[in-house]
Design an enzyme around this catalytic site. Structure first.
Site, mmCIF file in Angstrom:
data_model
loop_
_atom_site.group_PDB
_atom_site.id
_atom_site.type_symbol
_atom_site.label_atom_id
_atom_site.label_comp_id
_atom_site.label_asym_id
_atom_site.label_seq_id
_atom_site.Cartn_x
_atom_site.Cartn_y
_atom_site.Cartn_z
ATOM 1 N N CYS A 235 24.336 36.848 39.819
ATOM 2 C CA CYS A 235 24.744 38.080 40.310
ATOM 3 C C CYS A 235 23.833 38.934 41.138
ATOM 4 C CB CYS A 235 25.192 38.766 39.120
ATOM 5 S SG CYS A 235 23.822 39.165 37.765
ATOM 6 N N LYS B 3 32.799 36.837 22.580
ATOM 7 C CA LYS B 3 33.773 36.103 23.222
ATOM 8 C C LYS B 3 33.053 35.545 24.449
ATOM 9 C CE LYS B 3 36.541 35.790 26.296
ATOM 10 N NZ LYS B 3 36.385 34.557 26.819
ATOM 11 N N GLU C 265 28.378 45.086 33.251
ATOM 12 C CA GLU C 265 27.428 44.325 34.212
ATOM 13 C C GLU C 265 28.405 43.479 35.250
ATOM 14 O OE1 GLU C 265 24.261 44.572 34.407
ATOM 15 O OE2 GLU C 265 23.730 45.524 32.836
ATOM 16 N N GLU D 39 31.398 38.692 47.187
ATOM 17 C CA GLU D 39 30.696 37.823 46.299
ATOM 18 C C GLU D 39 31.285 36.642 46.338
ATOM 19 O OE1 GLU D 39 30.807 38.322 41.855
ATOM 20 O OE2 GLU D 39 28.476 38.611 42.038
#
Ligand code: NAD
Length: 490
Positions: free
Chosen positions: A294, A184, A260, A393
């Site tokens: 990331c 997905k 992750e 972040e």
């Protein structure tokens, strides 16, 4: 623009067939122009259910999981087919993900395609069985064999920032290990995934149901996948916040959750480092793909004595990088993926100003860009590690420059974060560098610009940056179960 995908509605791959979405279609947008590129199948709950059924059947009722040589053949065939369609894939990636052309020659496209060979090689050469020899536990002489087997049906949920790299980093090892898959992808990059589905369906021998790809505008399909009791494992890449929801969903039937997640990595510059190189490379890297990576080192920790000098070098580097058309050969910094993402970055810039941060360069939308979700590369100074932009972040081309008071303080600051994904250390004395790398709690570290990214190198996070490792043999083994067979001897 593409012969792989009909622009009226790129279909998705379910049970070996390219099908329309139960919910019609949804638009995919070019983030550099804000124009609608075309439509993608909008899968619904019934489509996801059919995909899981197909994956379950392919796993339970075919030889896929046991035929290692056939899987290696299929992965190599997929690599060849992707390479044959390279230029179309490149233009889809640039147009849909806003990925600068130069990075499609590396980690955005060509690198991950080549990395499928690593997965194919493992399918062929991995030691599936280990002889543990004979022993007599509890007095019964027994011959023990350790077998590694696939986990079963893997639900893979992926983000938009490196769509092919992350889709292939899950599909390659999952298939090599003998699993079947329901992918997905993120709603922002459905065409990248639909193109993969079309290539699998039309150019490979991968059996029906082994790979299913359900595109959808609806994030809820991801949640449904995590909660489906027929799915044995979720392999997720995305934000830490969504990772928590994935873990809760996976808890419903205690399926394995491989995560992750996000990062806020630190570049540590020691006082014997080449300051210009350390700061210049770090500042440049934060502009790559508009900072939507990331593992980028978005906190720059420099010795207090050279703080102003470092801020100037960072501002000079980032101020000299103009966000631009990702299809132009020289572009490093393209657009952010969406208006939503740009609003998020702008909100963080406001917070930084409110907390006393100095915007040294950037801080706004580029004046010469009327369309597209662009933001200027931005350097923020004069904050401490407690500031919001040093802790959270941002996922944009934003660098926070912080001062440290020596090696111990730099390590303390680097580790003072909920995340632990990556980082870098810059210096000249190997023993000092070793003392720092020993203490930084992250999954990857670069020393003096070393590159850790490669098919055989495991990647992943400590702390709230994830659970498990992707890539390398360790990444492949995430997709395996362990079975011990003990036979009475004699
Ligand atoms: P996101 O978490 O918003 O979405 C990721 C995926 O999860 C999408 O496919 C989305 O549809 C799906 N999803 C959303 N809600 C869900 C739910 N409740 N249950 C299951 N699935 C759900 O992330 P994003 O905005 O697409 O990507 C950016 C994030 O990804 C950043 O935080 C970045 O750090 C992270 N990321 C991490 C890595 C890594 O390897 N550690 C790599 C790339 C990106």
């Amino acid at each position: 623009m593409t012969s792989l995908l009909p622009p009226g509605g790129a279909p998705m791959l379910v049970g070996g067939k390219l099908i329309d979405g139960g919910n019609g279609v949804f638009a995919t947008v070019n983030p550099a122009t804000e124009e609608v590129l075309g439509q993608a199948a909008d899968g619904d709950a019934a489509d996801l259910d059919a995909a899981v059924t197909a994956a379950r059947t392919a796993f339970d009722e075919t030889d896929w999981s046991r035929d290692h040589a056939f899987r290696a053949h299929c992965l190599r065939q997929l690599r060849t087919a992707l390479e044959a369609n390279l230029e179309e894939l490149r233009s889809i990636t640039i147009a849909e993900a806003g990925a600068p052309l130069m990075f499609t020659r590396g980690p955005q496209l060509e690198g991950p395609i080549a990395d499928l060979e690593f997965a194919a090689g493992l399918a062929e050469t991995y030691s599936w069985e280990t002889d543990l020899g004979t022993a007599a536990p509890m007095g019964v002489a027994s011959h023990r064999a350790l077998r590694r087997e696939p986990v079963g049906v893997v639900g893979a949920i992926t983000p938009w920032n490196f769509p092919h790299q992350i889709n292939f980093a899950k599909l390659g090892p999952a298939l090599a290990a003998g699993n079947t898959l329901v992918l997905k992808p993120a709603p922002d990059t459905p065409w990248c995934a639909a193109a993969l589905g079309a290539i699998i369906a039309e150019h490979t021998d991968i059996p029906a149901g082994v790979v299913n790809i359900v595109t959808s505008a609806n994030h809820a399909l991801g949640a449904m996948l995590t909660e489906d009791p027929r799915v044995d494992m979720i392999s997720f890449t995305g934000s830490t916040q969504t990772g928590r929801a994935v873990m809760r969903g996976a808890a419903s039937n205690l399926k394995k959750a491989f995560l992750e997640l996000g990062g806020k990595s630190a570049a540590i510059v020691l006082d014997d480092a080449n300051l210009a190189a350390a700061v210049g490379v770090t500042a440049f890297s934060v502009c790559v793909h508009a900072g939507q990576g990331c593992a980028l080192t978005t906190r720059l920790l420099v010795p207090r004595a050279v703080y102003e000098q470092a801020v100037e070098i960072a501002a000079g580097t980032m101020g000299g990088i103009t966000p631009g058309d990702p299809s132009a050969p020289g572009t490093v910094c393209g657009p952010l993926i969406s208006a939503r993402q740009r609003t998020r970055v702008e909100r963080y810039l406001e917070i930084a100003r409110g907390e006393g941060g100095r915007i040294v360069t950037g801080g706004a939308r580029p004046a010469d860009r009327e369309h597209g979700f662009f933001i200027e590369p931005t350097v923020i100074a004069d904050l401490t590690n407690t500031a919001t932009v040093a802790r959270e972040e941002i996922f944009g081309p934003v660098l926070v420059v912080l001062a440290h008071d020596g090696d111990d303080d730099a390590v303390r600051l680097a580790n003072d974060s909920p995340y632990g994904l990556s980082g870098s250390v810059w210096g000249t004395d190997p023993e000092r560098i070793r003392r720092v790398t020993d203490r930084v709690r992250t999954g990857t570290l670069s020393v003096n610009g070393g590159v850790w990214y490669s098919a055989d190198a495991p990647f992943g996070g400590y702390k709230q940056s994830g659970i498990g490792r992707e890539m390398g043999v360790a990444g492949f083994e995430e997709y395996l179960e362990t079975k011990l067979i003990s036979t009475a001897a004699g």
